[in-house]
Design a protein around this motif. Structure first.
Motif, mmCIF file in Angstrom:
data_model
loop_
_atom_site.group_PDB
_atom_site.id
_atom_site.type_symbol
_atom_site.label_atom_id
_atom_site.label_comp_id
_atom_site.label_asym_id
_atom_site.label_seq_id
_atom_site.Cartn_x
_atom_site.Cartn_y
_atom_site.Cartn_z
ATOM 1 N N ASP A 1 0.812 -1.217 0.000
ATOM 2 C CA ASP A 1 0.000 0.000 0.000
ATOM 3 C C ASP A 1 0.848 1.270 0.000
ATOM 4 O O ASP A 1 0.392 2.329 0.396
ATOM 5 C CB ASP A 1 -0.978 0.002 1.167
ATOM 6 N N LEU A 2 2.074 1.156 -0.481
ATOM 7 C CA LEU A 2 2.962 2.320 -0.541
ATOM 8 C C LEU A 2 2.510 3.280 -1.637
ATOM 9 O O LEU A 2 2.256 2.873 -2.774
ATOM 10 C CB LEU A 2 4.397 1.884 -0.809
ATOM 11 N N ASP A 3 2.418 4.557 -1.306
ATOM 12 C CA ASP A 3 1.997 5.559 -2.285
ATOM 13 C C ASP A 3 2.882 5.550 -3.520
ATOM 14 O O ASP A 3 2.405 5.712 -4.639
ATOM 15 C CB ASP A 3 2.020 6.961 -1.672
ATOM 16 N N LEU B 1 -5.789 -3.213 -3.275
ATOM 17 C CA LEU B 1 -5.135 -4.170 -2.394
ATOM 18 C C LEU B 1 -5.870 -5.502 -2.425
ATOM 19 O O LEU B 1 -7.081 -5.563 -2.661
ATOM 20 C CB LEU B 1 -5.098 -3.637 -0.961
ATOM 21 N N LYS B 2 -5.132 -6.572 -2.161
ATOM 22 C CA LYS B 2 -5.709 -7.911 -2.199
ATOM 23 C C LYS B 2 -6.819 -8.099 -1.181
ATOM 24 O O LYS B 2 -7.681 -8.946 -1.369
ATOM 25 C CB LYS B 2 -4.632 -8.966 -1.988
ATOM 26 N N ASP B 3 -6.829 -7.315 -0.121
ATOM 27 C CA ASP B 3 -7.891 -7.460 0.870
ATOM 28 C C ASP B 3 -9.084 -6.540 0.590
ATOM 29 O O ASP B 3 -9.950 -6.360 1.432
ATOM 30 C CB ASP B 3 -7.358 -7.240 2.283
ATOM 31 N N ALA B 4 -9.153 -5.995 -0.622
ATOM 32 C CA ALA B 4 -10.284 -5.143 -1.003
ATOM 33 C C ALA B 4 -11.563 -5.965 -1.024
ATOM 34 O O ALA B 4 -11.540 -7.179 -1.248
ATOM 35 C CB ALA B 4 -10.035 -4.518 -2.373
ATOM 36 N N PRO C 1 -15.088 -7.608 -2.236
ATOM 37 C CA PRO C 1 -15.491 -8.182 -3.529
ATOM 38 C C PRO C 1 -16.114 -7.129 -4.452
ATOM 39 O O PRO C 1 -15.869 -7.146 -5.655
ATOM 40 C CB PRO C 1 -16.487 -9.262 -3.145
ATOM 41 N N ALA C 2 -16.865 -6.208 -3.903
ATOM 42 C CA ALA C 2 -17.482 -5.156 -4.732
ATOM 43 C C ALA C 2 -16.411 -4.292 -5.396
ATOM 44 O O ALA C 2 -16.537 -3.940 -6.568
ATOM 45 C CB ALA C 2 -18.407 -4.295 -3.881
ATOM 46 N N MET C 3 -15.353 -3.959 -4.654
ATOM 47 C CA MET C 3 -14.256 -3.168 -5.219
ATOM 48 C C MET C 3 -13.554 -3.937 -6.317
ATOM 49 O O MET C 3 -13.195 -3.376 -7.356
ATOM 50 C CB MET C 3 -13.266 -2.791 -4.117
ATOM 51 N N GLN C 4 -13.369 -5.226 -6.119
ATOM 52 C CA GLN C 4 -12.707 -6.046 -7.125
ATOM 53 C C GLN C 4 -13.523 -6.116 -8.414
ATOM 54 O O GLN C 4 -12.976 -5.996 -9.502
ATOM 55 C CB GLN C 4 -12.450 -7.440 -6.574
ATOM 56 N N VAL C 5 -14.816 -6.270 -8.280
ATOM 57 C CA VAL C 5 -15.691 -6.307 -9.466
ATOM 58 C C VAL C 5 -15.671 -4.964 -10.176
ATOM 59 O O VAL C 5 -15.595 -4.903 -11.403
ATOM 60 C CB VAL C 5 -17.132 -6.708 -9.068
ATOM 61 N N GLU C 6 -15.703 -3.884 -9.411
ATOM 62 C CA GLU C 6 -15.669 -2.550 -10.008
ATOM 63 C C GLU C 6 -14.383 -2.326 -10.795
ATOM 64 O O GLU C 6 -14.382 -1.747 -11.863
ATOM 65 C CB GLU C 6 -15.815 -1.491 -8.931
ATOM 66 N N ALA C 7 -13.269 -2.804 -10.241
ATOM 67 C CA ALA C 7 -11.979 -2.648 -10.920
ATOM 68 C C ALA C 7 -11.973 -3.400 -12.224
ATOM 69 O O ALA C 7 -11.452 -2.958 -13.218
ATOM 70 C CB ALA C 7 -10.856 -3.133 -10.020
#
Length: 57
Positions: free
Chosen positions: A28-30, A46-49, A51-57
Motif C-alpha cells: 500500500d505504498l503511495d 489491495l488484495k484485501d479489497a 469483492p465489490a471493489m474487485q468487481v468494479e476494478a
C-alpha cells in the motif's frame, strides 16, 4: 511473474489491442501506486479489497 513485476509490465509500450491492467497487491505504498498509474495501469487495489471493489476494478 518470473521475469517481470507488475510495474515492469505497466511500463511497456501500449498497443491498441492491449488489455487494461489492474494491479492487485499487498503493497500500500503511495510510491508503488503512483508508479503503476504513471505506467499503463488502469487501476490499483489491495488484495484485501472488498469483492465489490474487485468487481468494479
Amino acid at each position: 511473474m518470473p521475469k517481470l513485476d507488475s510495474l515492469d509490465v505497466t511500463r511497456r509500450p501500449s498497443a491498441s489491442n492491449r488489455p487494461r491492467i489492474v494491479i492487485v497487491t499487498t503493497s500500500d505504498l503511495d510510491e508503488y501506486v503512483h508508479a503503476a498509474l504513471r505506467g499503463t495501469a488502469s487501476g490499483f487495489f489491495l488484495k484485501d479489497a472488498s469483492p465489490a471493489m474487485q468487481v468494479e476494478a
